[in-house]
Design a protein around this motif. Structure first.
Motif, PDB file in Angstrom:
ATOM      1  N   ALA A 171       0.765  -1.319   0.035  1.00 55.63           N
ATOM      2  CA  ALA A 171       0.091  -0.003  -0.033  1.00 55.63           C
ATOM      3  C   ALA A 171       0.796   1.301  -0.026  1.00 55.63           C
ATOM      4  N   VAL A 172       2.180   1.187   0.581  1.00 55.97           N
ATOM      5  CA  VAL A 172       2.896   2.416   0.613  1.00 55.97           C
ATOM      6  C   VAL A 172       4.119   2.347  -0.159  1.00 55.97           C
ATOM      7  N   THR A 173       4.532   1.300  -0.920  1.00 55.88           N
ATOM      8  CA  THR A 173       5.632   1.149  -1.521  1.00 55.88           C
ATOM      9  C   THR A 173       5.448   1.037  -3.257  1.00 55.88           C
ATOM     10  N   ILE A 232       8.800  10.148  14.243  1.00 55.33           N
ATOM     11  CA  ILE A 232       7.846  10.430  13.862  1.00 55.33           C
ATOM     12  C   ILE A 232       6.622   9.243  13.975  1.00 55.33           C
ATOM     13  N   VAL A 233       5.501   9.697  14.571  1.00 55.57           N
ATOM     14  CA  VAL A 233       4.581   8.479  14.817  1.00 55.57           C
ATOM     15  C   VAL A 233       3.363   8.904  13.958  1.00 55.57           C
ATOM     16  N   LEU A 234       2.746   8.047  13.049  1.00 57.34           N
ATOM     17  CA  LEU A 234       1.850   8.149  12.398  1.00 57.34           C
ATOM     18  C   LEU A 234       0.708   7.039  12.837  1.00 57.34           C
ATOM     19  N   ALA A 235      -0.548   7.123  13.121  1.00 55.87           N
ATOM     20  CA  ALA A 235      -1.419   6.250  13.376  1.00 55.87           C
ATOM     21  C   ALA A 235      -2.687   6.248  12.624  1.00 55.87           C
ATOM     22  N   VAL A 236      -3.239   5.038  12.199  1.00 52.42           N
ATOM     23  CA  VAL A 236      -4.246   4.667  11.444  1.00 52.42           C
ATOM     24  C   VAL A 236      -5.395   5.080  12.197  1.00 52.42           C
ATOM     25  N   ARG A 237      -6.343   5.917  11.598  1.00 50.99           N
ATOM     26  CA  ARG A 237      -7.626   6.154  12.189  1.00 50.99           C
ATOM     27  C   ARG A 237      -8.071   5.182  13.004  1.00 50.99           C
ATOM     28  N   HIS A 276       5.013  11.836   1.855  1.00 54.96           N
ATOM     29  CA  HIS A 276       5.578  13.378   2.168  1.00 54.96           C
ATOM     30  C   HIS A 276       6.562  13.485   3.229  1.00 54.96           C
ATOM     31  N   VAL A 277       6.374  12.632   4.304  1.00 55.72           N
ATOM     32  CA  VAL A 277       7.112  12.682   5.619  1.00 55.72           C
ATOM     33  C   VAL A 277       8.593  12.114   5.222  1.00 55.72           C
ATOM     34  N   VAL A 278       8.545  10.975   4.613  1.00 54.22           N
ATOM     35  CA  VAL A 278       9.897  10.368   4.088  1.00 54.22           C
ATOM     36  C   VAL A 278      10.647  11.291   3.266  1.00 54.22           C
ATOM     37  N   GLU A 279      10.059  11.862   2.149  1.00 53.54           N
ATOM     38  CA  GLU A 279      10.866  12.764   1.357  1.00 53.54           C
ATOM     39  C   GLU A 279      11.097  14.151   1.960  1.00 53.54           C
ATOM     40  N   LEU A 280      10.498  14.633   3.002  1.00 52.36           N
ATOM     41  CA  LEU A 280      10.995  15.723   3.912  1.00 52.36           C
ATOM     42  C   LEU A 280      12.282  15.212   4.781  1.00 52.36           C
ATOM     43  N   THR A 304      -5.312   7.704   2.948  1.00 48.83           N
ATOM     44  CA  THR A 304      -4.552   8.796   2.558  1.00 48.83           C
ATOM     45  C   THR A 304      -3.110   8.513   3.065  1.00 48.83           C
ATOM     46  N   LEU A 305      -2.937   7.342   3.767  1.00 53.57           N
ATOM     47  CA  LEU A 305      -1.646   7.151   4.357  1.00 53.57           C
ATOM     48  C   LEU A 305      -0.536   7.037   3.312  1.00 53.57           C
ATOM     49  N   PRO A 306      -0.594   6.431   2.206  1.00 59.34           N
ATOM     50  CA  PRO A 306       0.685   6.648   1.267  1.00 59.34           C
ATOM     51  C   PRO A 306       1.123   7.913   0.805  1.00 59.34           C
TER      52      PRO A 306
END
Length: 452
Positions: free
Chosen positions: A12-14, A166-171, A219-223, A212-214
């Motif tokens: 889903a993300v790569t 950085i910590v992201l959490a799925v809703r 966005h975060v990885v590139e920053l 919207t996670l991907p």
């Protein structure tokens, strides 16, 4: 409900993924019933392999997120609840070792029930091993981003998850140290045990929808992509967005800084950056929306920022700012701070939460970093709550701002002066931009154009 497993989360993300080979960990058949010779453990793992298609609870490899190669650690809840045992711990540690060798960020896609009981203390000790890997990776200046899937509980949350930069959490994901089965009856159903509750408590940077996670992760990885060895260049001073004329007296400067129409932090951030990602929370139970912290892209480069929004900041805000500045130093990114506060919160709640120690932490973070900090005072510069964000060698001010040891009203009260003497006190404090320039407090007054 859990997601489709480790490889579904990875896909889903790569855009591409190649799994690492861990042949030297030994074939599954050699593992037997584990270090405790737990009866039936061999059969449990066999059923887990059939159910998940995996040989362990974690899948590790290299992938591509946007234009940045990364190392991925993904948990599969279908394999004994995504639990952490010796073999899984070894895979995670080796994945971080590979990331350091390649100088790539690490992305952990977590879905786990915690440590594996069938391996006893051998399982729990993996938390120490992982913590060591996180610290070594941090010292190498590389970012670790954790994504908390459904569920994320136990020691993995308290190490790999909560220990990420950085910590992201799925809703609506379950995020808790104790899972449902070890909570008091009905206790684990409250918001404190879910993504949104963890965000409100300052433990999670952002809550994201699965769809919207991907985009968010890219966005975060590139920053936060690794920087080179070249010296870090200071952030450019933003242009002044408000009035360009200088105030006639001290009280006029105060009134202009407090004017409703004066441009605030959001206007400056929008004007300065192409896009931003904001972090949130002090990781100690609090978040302050009046202290905006994050990373933005400007002219193709990443700049970390801390921006006050005109409120009296809480201890959580100062601790979040310190966290951001330390992370920027780790990643070798320049920092921009925008000062705009009447002062630190000084009510009973702030005192109870340790406003003094929070300010001391921020002062220390600013003083300790090696990366350059650029500061622009864009509104009220009230006492220590403002000074804590101020650069010692790149401090600027806009024409519609002031900087003072104390607000004029409070200064008059301390001096036992009446309300009629507040304006006179403001003039005595020499808090206008031109006064501060003459006194050598600021290095310049920003105009319409950015300053290199």
């Amino acid at each position: 409900m859990t997601d489709g497993g480790a490889r579904t989360a990875i896909a889903a993300v790569t855009s591409e993924f190649a799994e690492f080979s861990f042949a030297d960990t030994g074939p599954e058949a050699d593992y037997g019933d584990g270090p405790l010779t737990w009866s039936g453990y061999t059969e449990q793992r066999a059923r887990a392999r059939t159910r998940s298609g995996e040989s362990e609870s974690v899948v590790c490899g290299q992938g591509q997120i946007g234009n940045q190669p990364v190392v991925l650690v993904a948990f599969d809840f279908r394999y004994i609840g995504g639990s952490l045992g010796q073999r899984a711990g070894t895979r995670i540690c080796r994945a971080f070792e590979i990331a350091r060798r390649l100088r790539w960020p690490v992305v952990s896609l977590i879905s786990t029930g915690g440590s594996r009981m069938q391996e006893g203390m051998r399982s729990l000790l993996q938390l120490q091993r992982i913590a060591r890997q996180l610290q070594l990776t941090r010292w190498e200046g590389l970012a670790h981003i954790a994504v908390l899937r459904e569920p994320t509980t136990g020691g993995v949350w308290a190490s790999l998850g909560a220990g990420a930069d950085i910590v992201l959490a799925v809703r609506d994901a379950t995020v808790a140290f104790g899972g449902h089965r070890v909570q008091p009856p009905g206790g684990a159903d409250g918001p404190e045990f879910r993504s949104e509750g963890k965000f409100a408590a300052g433990a999670v940077d952002a809550v994201v929808d699965q769809a919207t996670l991907p985009h968010t992760l890219r966005h975060v990885v590139e920053l936060l992509a690794p920087t080179g060895a070249a010296p870090v260049q200071p952030a450019t001073v933003p242009r002044a967005l408000g009035r360009q004329d200088w105030p006639a007296d001290g009280w006029s400067a105060v009134q202009r800084a407090r004017a409703v129409e004066r441009p605030r932090a959001d206007a400056y951030l929008d004007d300065y950056f192409d896009h931003v990602f904001e972090i949130s929370g002090d990781r100690a139970g609090g978040a302050d929306p009046g202290m905006r912290c994050g990373f933005g892209r400007r002219d193709g480069a990443t700049v970390a920022y801390v921006a006050q929004t005109g409120t009296a900041n809480t201890p959580a805000g100062f601790r979040t700012a310190a966290r951001l500045i330390r992370l920027a130093d780790q990643l070798r990114l320049p920092v921009l701070t925008l000062v705009d506060t009447p002062g630190a919160a000084n009510d009973a709640a702030a005192e109870h939460a340790g406003v003094g120690s929070a300010l001391a932490e921020l002062f220390g973070a600013v003083a300790a970093v090696d990366v350059p900090i650029t500061t622009l005072v864009i509104g009220e510069g009230g006492s220590g709550g403002a000074l804590a964000l101020a650069s010692a060698d790149r401090l600027w001010i806009t024409p519609d701002a002031y900087f003072s040891v104390i607000a004029p009203e409070l200064g008059a009260a301390i001096l036992k002066r009446g309300p009629a003497e507040v304006e006179h006190t403001a003039n005595q404090l020499r808090l206008r931009p031109q006064d501060l320039l003459e006194l050598g407090i600021v290095h310049g007054i920003a105009g319409e154009e950015p300053i290199d």
